[in-house]
Design an enzyme around this catalytic site. Structure first.
Site, PDB file in Angstrom:
ATOM      1  N   LEU A   1     -16.141  59.957  73.217  1.00  0.00           N
ATOM      2  CA  LEU A   1     -16.366  60.231  74.566  1.00  0.00           C
ATOM      3  C   LEU A   1     -16.144  61.773  74.392  1.00  0.00           C
ATOM      4  CD1 LEU A   1     -17.237  60.046  77.523  1.00  0.00           C
ATOM      5  CD2 LEU A   1     -14.779  59.690  78.118  1.00  0.00           C
ATOM      6  N   TYR A   2     -14.930  62.165  73.900  1.00  0.00           N
ATOM      7  CA  TYR A   2     -14.999  63.791  73.516  1.00  0.00           C
ATOM      8  C   TYR A   2     -16.073  64.658  73.069  1.00  0.00           C
ATOM      9  CZ  TYR A   2     -13.326  68.302  71.463  1.00  0.00           C
ATOM     10  OH  TYR A   2     -13.018  69.404  71.174  1.00  0.00           O
TER      11      TYR A   2
END
Length: 486
Positions: free
Chosen positions: A278-279
């Site tokens: 997700l980062y």
């Protein structure tokens, strides 16, 4: 006895009874008054105690409201406490920050003078730079380097608790000693950003504020969206619509955008549509958002894809830092291997090299072409660069260097790399950065880790004797500072 005398006597008895009753009532009234008075005193004391309790609680939870965050402090900038493990981030969610941004501490004449003083260049032709995430690892080093060459620098940081905030405060104090103000505020505070751009004609913004970390996204995904997406939009909005003139923006993307890419070394031309975390997805989203603001508003925007930055004053959640801490404490460390048994490899990039790249990107950023009215005079620069070391090293090799420098063996646990966002290797192609602003990384992992360990030992008051690391013993030493080149 005559009737008149009897009546008089009876009346006397009744009067005596009435007098006695009145006396009782008076005594009761007096007691009630005393009781009311005592109750009033008791209530007053309880109110005072409750107020004091609320003040104490408020001071504990909202300390920044009780002191001016931008006051310059000459306090020592090292800490004697042990590194704290990562904690939940408060990025974009702490109510006291919005209070600060709404005028509880900001906005007065004294505040504006302090902001302008910090942001004013010290030499002709120098830059005036707003640095977000200025109390962070890369942000603090870049702020000092800019100040060291005479640029005006104003910092902004929300001091969240993703990792030990005391380290961020120590960096803030170090910056204060060099005349750099770091405001305690959040990039999602649109009103504050508008006020800053109204107060100072920044030539550039170095946007480094972000929610970092790959694995932490599994625990707190919303913080990544709030900081890396909403925060980036907030900054672009303010720069595009409230700055006059518009500044050029240089911001931190990430090598994580390459995700599941297997072509090496990673080039800016390679696909970045397969994020592994997700980062990485929020950083890729940031690059798309940058394209939109460049196209619509004429903002000059440069994205920098950092590759595993390390060095003094680093982030405790990074592997090299946490491994050093575990080696000192005698705790086990976990090393990852791929499914086919290969060691994980990283393109470790020393902080001084990254800072030179950041300053090179700032110096060569073309001007924005938009205006507050929404009109732009033409296309503005839109760039993206890798900032890496170009030499991937097995993580096990990094551990071996730390063992040698700390004089102590690590207790290693080797496991297969889980599918939680990590990738097996990173490898930067930096030819574009070399061509456009002379970026040439020059620090080997051995030399860089030696600089880190020197700082680590002094900052945490460790004593290395006879190959053993002894924690908690204070030794006479010079204060560690960041290098001028950083």
């Amino acid at each position: 006895m005559p009737g008149g005398v009897v009546d008089a006597a009876a009346k006397g008895v009744r009067l005596e009874r009435h007098a006695a009753g009145a006396a009782v009532l008076l005594r009761r009234a007096s007691g009630a008054k005393q009781l009311a008075s005592a109750s009033s005193h008791l209530l007053f004391r309880a109110t005072v105690l409750a107020t004091l309790a609320l003040v104490v609680l408020f001071a504990v939870h909202y300390p920044s409201l009780l002191s001016r965050s931008f006051s310059l402090s000459a306090a020592p900038f090292y800490s004697g406490s042990s590194p704290a493990p990562p904690r939940r981030s408060s990025s974009g969610s702490s109510s006291h920050r919005s209070l600060l941004g709404s005028g509880a501490s900001y906005g007065g004449a004294a505040w504006e003078r302090e902001v302008r003083r910090s942001a004013t260049p010290r030499r002709d032709g120098a830059l005036s730079v707003l640095v977000t995430g200025a109390a962070g690892f890369v942000g603090a080093h870049c702020s000092l380097a800019l100040r060291g060459r005479g640029d005006g620098v104003l910092g902004l940081d929300n001091f969240n608790s993703y990792y030990d905030p005391s380290l961020k405060r120590a960096r803030q104090r170090l910056l204060a000693l060099r005349g750099v103000v770091v405001l305690d505020a959040d990039i999602n505070d649109a009103a504050l950003l508008e006020r800053l751009f109204a107060a100072v004609p920044f030539t550039h913004v170095l946007h480094l504020a972000a929610q970092a970390g790959v694995r932490y996204a599994l625990q707190a995904p919303q913080t990544y969206v709030a900081s890396n997406v909403a925060g980036l939009v907030s900054l672009f909005e303010a720069a595009a619509k409230h700055a006059d003139p518009q500044p050029a923006v240089v911001w931190a993307s990430s090598s994580s955008v390459y995700g599941l890419n297997t072509d090496a070394p990673f080039s800016e031309e390679h696909r970045t549509d397969r994020p592994a975390s997700l980062y990485a997805a929020t950083k890729k989203a940031g690059e798309a958002i940058a394209h939109a603001y460049n196209h619509i508003y004429g903002l000059s925007i440069t994205g920098l894809r950092f590759f595993t930055v390390y060095g003094p004053w680093g982030r405790p959640d990074m592997a090299y830092f946490s491994f050093a801490r575990s080696i000192v404490a005698g705790d086990p460390i976990t090393l990852f291997r791929t499914a086919d048994g290969a060691d994980a490899r990283r393109d470790f990039t020393y902080i001084d090299d990254v800072v030179k790249g950041c300053l090179g990107a700032l110096d060569t950023a073309g001007k924005s072409t938009g205006s507050k009215s929404g009109k732009k005079s033409g296309p503005a620069p839109l760039r993206v660069y890798n900032l890496g070391n170009t030499s991937p090293v097995p993580v096990a090799r990094m551990v071996a260097i730390l063992e040698k420098l700390l004089g102590k063996k690590a207790h290693k646990r080797v496991v297969t790399m889980p599918s939680n966002g990590d990738v097996p290797f990173t490898h930067a192609n930096v030819s574009h950065a070399a061509r456009d602003f002379g970026y040439r990384p020059a620090t080997s992992l051995d030399a860089g880790l030696r600089h880190f360990v020197d700082w680590f030992v002094q900052y945490y008051k460790l004593d290395i004797k006879g190959g053993n690391v002894l924690a908690g013993k204070t030794t006479k030493r010079k204060s560690m500072t960041m290098s001028a080149a950083s």
